[in-house]
Write a protein that holds these residues in place. Structure first.
Motif, mmCIF file in Angstrom:
data_model
loop_
_atom_site.group_PDB
_atom_site.id
_atom_site.type_symbol
_atom_site.label_atom_id
_atom_site.label_comp_id
_atom_site.label_asym_id
_atom_site.label_seq_id
_atom_site.Cartn_x
_atom_site.Cartn_y
_atom_site.Cartn_z
ATOM 1 N N GLY A 130 6.169 18.022 -4.323
ATOM 2 C CA GLY A 130 7.501 18.531 -4.015
ATOM 3 C C GLY A 130 8.492 17.387 -3.852
ATOM 4 N N VAL A 131 9.732 17.736 -3.564
ATOM 5 C CA VAL A 131 10.805 16.745 -3.510
ATOM 6 C C VAL A 131 10.556 15.700 -2.420
ATOM 7 N N LYS A 132 10.224 16.178 -1.227
ATOM 8 C CA LYS A 132 10.053 15.277 -0.098
ATOM 9 C C LYS A 132 8.849 14.344 -0.322
ATOM 10 N N GLU A 133 7.778 14.941 -0.836
ATOM 11 C CA GLU A 133 6.572 14.136 -1.061
ATOM 12 C C GLU A 133 6.778 13.147 -2.189
ATOM 13 N N THR A 134 7.539 13.544 -3.180
ATOM 14 C CA THR A 134 7.856 12.618 -4.264
ATOM 15 C C THR A 134 8.589 11.403 -3.710
ATOM 16 N N ALA A 135 9.561 11.659 -2.838
ATOM 17 C CA ALA A 135 10.311 10.557 -2.236
ATOM 18 C C ALA A 135 9.361 9.631 -1.471
ATOM 19 N N GLN A 136 8.387 10.249 -0.811
ATOM 20 C CA GLN A 136 7.426 9.458 -0.041
ATOM 21 C C GLN A 136 6.609 8.537 -0.972
ATOM 22 N N VAL A 137 6.185 9.106 -2.108
ATOM 23 C CA VAL A 137 5.377 8.319 -3.040
ATOM 24 C C VAL A 137 6.207 7.198 -3.661
ATOM 25 N N LEU A 138 7.477 7.496 -3.995
ATOM 26 C CA LEU A 138 8.327 6.445 -4.554
ATOM 27 C C LEU A 138 8.509 5.324 -3.538
ATOM 28 N N ASP A 139 8.579 5.717 -2.275
ATOM 29 C CA ASP A 139 8.681 4.722 -1.218
ATOM 30 C C ASP A 139 7.412 3.859 -1.159
ATOM 31 N N LEU A 140 6.257 4.524 -1.374
ATOM 32 C CA LEU A 140 4.999 3.761 -1.398
ATOM 33 C C LEU A 140 5.041 2.705 -2.497
ATOM 34 N N ILE A 141 5.564 3.097 -3.649
ATOM 35 C CA ILE A 141 5.621 2.154 -4.769
ATOM 36 C C ILE A 141 6.533 0.972 -4.421
ATOM 37 N N ARG A 142 7.665 1.268 -3.765
ATOM 38 C CA ARG A 142 8.571 0.182 -3.361
ATOM 39 C C ARG A 142 7.866 -0.760 -2.377
ATOM 40 N N ARG A 143 7.077 -0.171 -1.491
ATOM 41 C CA ARG A 143 6.364 -1.012 -0.521
ATOM 42 C C ARG A 143 5.342 -1.915 -1.215
ATOM 43 N N LEU A 144 4.670 -1.377 -2.215
ATOM 44 C CA LEU A 144 3.707 -2.188 -2.964
ATOM 45 C C LEU A 144 4.425 -3.372 -3.602
ATOM 46 N N ARG A 145 5.587 -3.089 -4.165
ATOM 47 C CA ARG A 145 6.341 -4.154 -4.826
ATOM 48 C C ARG A 145 6.786 -5.187 -3.793
ATOM 49 N N ALA A 146 7.212 -4.690 -2.617
ATOM 50 C CA ALA A 146 7.643 -5.602 -1.554
ATOM 51 C C ALA A 146 6.486 -6.499 -1.113
ATOM 52 N N GLU A 147 5.261 -5.982 -1.241
ATOM 53 C CA GLU A 147 4.085 -6.796 -0.898
ATOM 54 C C GLU A 147 3.747 -7.779 -2.007
ATOM 55 N N GLY A 148 4.488 -7.740 -3.082
ATOM 56 C CA GLY A 148 4.240 -8.663 -4.178
ATOM 57 C C GLY A 148 3.236 -8.140 -5.189
ATOM 58 N N ARG A 149 2.908 -6.845 -5.090
ATOM 59 C CA ARG A 149 1.953 -6.307 -6.070
ATOM 60 C C ARG A 149 2.681 -5.784 -7.300
ATOM 61 N N THR A 150 1.936 -5.698 -8.362
ATOM 62 C CA THR A 150 2.506 -5.272 -9.627
ATOM 63 C C THR A 150 2.061 -3.845 -9.903
ATOM 64 N N VAL A 151 2.978 -3.040 -10.389
ATOM 65 C CA VAL A 151 2.650 -1.625 -10.582
ATOM 66 C C VAL A 151 2.972 -1.222 -12.017
ATOM 67 N N ILE A 152 2.044 -0.499 -12.651
ATOM 68 C CA ILE A 152 2.355 0.191 -13.897
ATOM 69 C C ILE A 152 2.435 1.665 -13.556
#
Lengths: 319, 262
Positions: free
Chosen positions: B192-214
């Motif tokens: 859903g919308v809220k959970e999608t936002a949560q997952v996108l936030d997870l991806i941003r956090r991974l990037r902030a940790e210096g990890r690479t995401v595909i």
């Protein structure tokens, strides 16, 4: 409260049954009778734990009873021929293990659904058992070194019960506290996820089915030692009981999952129920009817919890 | 316009992952017809394309689930073969599959440590090791906290979690492997919308940790929101590759359909 009932409800029902028989018939709660029930429980539970281990990997082992009969006949033949006890015992365990490994290979390498593979193994084992005995039973005055495995007692507790405690404790620790055990469980819970996480799921299925065979062999040795004889169909009556014990066990403690403690409690409950019914004068066929109802009822009870587990797909033939 | 790699950090170093002339055929079907992709450390690279474009084949190759028919893979400049998902994990490449990643009835801790459980010695015996459940629960909690997900009980079965929390558990497993490159296959598809936002936030956090995401996604809004660069596949070929800066979801959708900018 609902959680409590769904976790312990059937175990409490079992307790209620035991109390009912204890009140209803004076012959039930005597030390002698309880000892009989416990010994019967031992055979049943060891066999059922094997079925449970296979089921944990989402495979059905329908060959346990025939494999146990074959192993009993092999052990009996060797004891009867005067071979050393350890050789006879090793041969019985080995025969069980071999059948279990054959099941495992059929399922993982030949890709035959376990439902079919183990039915085939059951037929082969049955045929071999009749071939070895030529249709008669080995009966004799067997050495106490062999019969003592099942007949004696230690510290006032029957040896059979000690065997059960040892086997059940080992399996409990294996399943709940070792890496291999958790890989076994993960294989049955979510095979694809387990495989993608690097778990060797085919190996785990071979392990589960192999252990099921080994425990059928162990049950067979104890059965033969207990009655000093070995007949080609001697474990047949235990088949439905073992399946019922595992399925009823799945309704308690960790609902929807095959588990060691549940299997033990269910095995005792079933044997107490059968024993109590006889003492109350019920006809022998009542046991089978009750058993059938328990098998279906158990699965119905834990259906909600089982829905998402892989082995439900097996149980509903969607192999 | 400059090639995207010039504006990425560490452009003078070898790409983290480099795919060259990757082909994959299934019988007579050519799913990939020679794809070159560089993935640079620290970026979120989105791979888009219509059904049948070759996204899944590409992911299966990078995750180790399948070997390519032709072409080469290099990780940190070094040519490698990825023979299995386990092989990829050990090299720091973790893939989070859409629906298959988790065992629903197992606990959070069990899922995070699935296949790589922690053990401790028992009674000082060399071969007797039992599961270290307490440490697994503590560490699993740590991974989830890094992702800003707060679940009280690590023994909770994953089936009781929300969609966003489940993705966090799957990412937690990647963190447990200390994966440098995390591949996420349609992580928001069922949410859903809220959970999608949560997952996108997870991806941003991974990037902030210096990890690479595909990130593989059908959702163009998600892509422009978190990805730094996008590669578009069409009929087994790469047709576009550019930074997401200045792109909007509609433009991107047009590019996926036509292979060209409007």
């Amino acid at each position: 409260m609902r959680h409590f009932l769904s976790t312990y409800g059937t175990a409490l029902a079992g307790l209620a049954i035991v109390i009912f028989f204890a009140v209803a018939t004076p012959a039930f709660a005597t030390p002698g009778n309880l000892s009989i029930i416990l010994k019967e429980t031992s055979f049943l539970a060891i066999l059922a734990l094997g079925f449970a281990l296979a089921l944990m990997t989402a495979e059905l082992d329908l060959s346990i009873a025939e494999v146990a009969s074959l192993a009993a006949v092999i052990t009996g033949a060797l004891v009867h021929a005067g071979q050393p006890v350890w050789i006879a015992v090793a041969a019985g365990l080995g025969a069980g293990l071999l059948c279990g490994v054959a099941n495992g290979l059929a399922v993982t390498s030949l890709r035959v659904p376990s439902l079919i593979a183990t039915l085939g193994t059951a037929a082969v084992a049955k045929g071999l058992a009749f071939m070895i005995t030529q249709g008669v039973a080995f009966v004799g005055r067997w050495p106490t070194g062999f019969t003592g495995l099942a007949r004696g007692s230690l510290l006032g507790v029957p040896n059979l019960v000690w065997w059960l405690v040892g086997v059940a404790a080992t399996i409990f620790v294996f399943v709940n506290w070792t890496r291999a055990g958790s890989h076994l469980v993960a294989t049955g819970e979510a095979e694809e996820a387990a495989r993608l996480a690097g778990i060797r799921t085919a190996r785990m299925k071979r392990l589960g089915l192999g252990l099921s065979g080994l425990l059928a062999g162990g049950t067979a040795v104890l059965l033969a030692a207990s009655v000093s004889s070995a007949a080609p169909n001697m474990a047949g009556d235990h088949f439905l009981y073992a399946i019922a014990a595992v399925l009823l066990g799945m309704t308690m403690f960790t609902p929807g999952k095959p588990n060691v403690i549940g299997t033990l409690v269910a095995a005792f409950t079933l044997k107490a129920l059968g024993n109590g019914l006889i003492l109350l004068g019920a006809a022998y066929y009542v046991q089978d009817i009750v058993l059938g109802l328990i098998i279906v009822g158990s699965v119905a009870l834990s259906a909600a919890a089982m829905r998402r587990a892989a082995f439900v797909k097996k149980l509903s033939f969607r192999t | 316009m400059q090639p995207a790699s010039r504006i990425m950090e560490g452009a003078d170093e070898a790409p983290l992952l480099s795919l060259r002339a990757i082909t994959k055929t299934y019988g007579a079907v050519e799913a990939l017809k020679g794809v070159d992709i560089d993935v640079h450390a620290g970026e979120v690279l989105a791979i888009c394309g219509d059904n049948g474009a070759g996204k899944s084949s590409l992911i299966r190759i990078v995750s180790g689930a399948q070997e390519p028919t032709g072409g080469t893979i290099a990780l940190r400049g070094e040519p490698i073969r990825l023979r299995s998902p386990q092989d990829a994990l050990q090299r720091g490449v973790a893939t989070i599959y859409q629906d298959l990643a988790l065992a629903p009835r197992l606990s959070i801790a069990q899922n995070v440590f699935l296949g790589s459980e922690l053990t401790r010695p028992v009674l000082g015996l060399p071969f007797a090791r039992l599961l270290d459940k307490r440490r697994m629960a503590e560490e699993a909690r740590g991974y989830l906290q890094r992702l800003a997900i707060d679940v009280a009980d690590m023994t909770t079965p994953v089936e009781r979690l929300s969609g966003g929390q489940r993705q966090a558990v799957a990412i937690g497993r990647a963190l447990r492997w200390d994966a440098e490159l995390i591949i996420m296959d349609e992580p928001t598809a069922a949410l859903g919308v809220k959970e999608t936002a949560q997952v996108l936030d997870l991806i941003r956090r991974l990037r902030a940790e210096g990890r690479t995401v595909i990130l593989i996604s059908h959702n163009m809004a998600d892509v422009v929101s978190v990805a730094t660069r996008v590669v578009i596949l069409k009929s087994g070929r790469k047709v576009t590759e550019e930074p997401t800066v200045g792109l909007d979801a509609d433009t991107l959708a047009h590019m996926v359909m036509t292979g060209k900018k409007p």
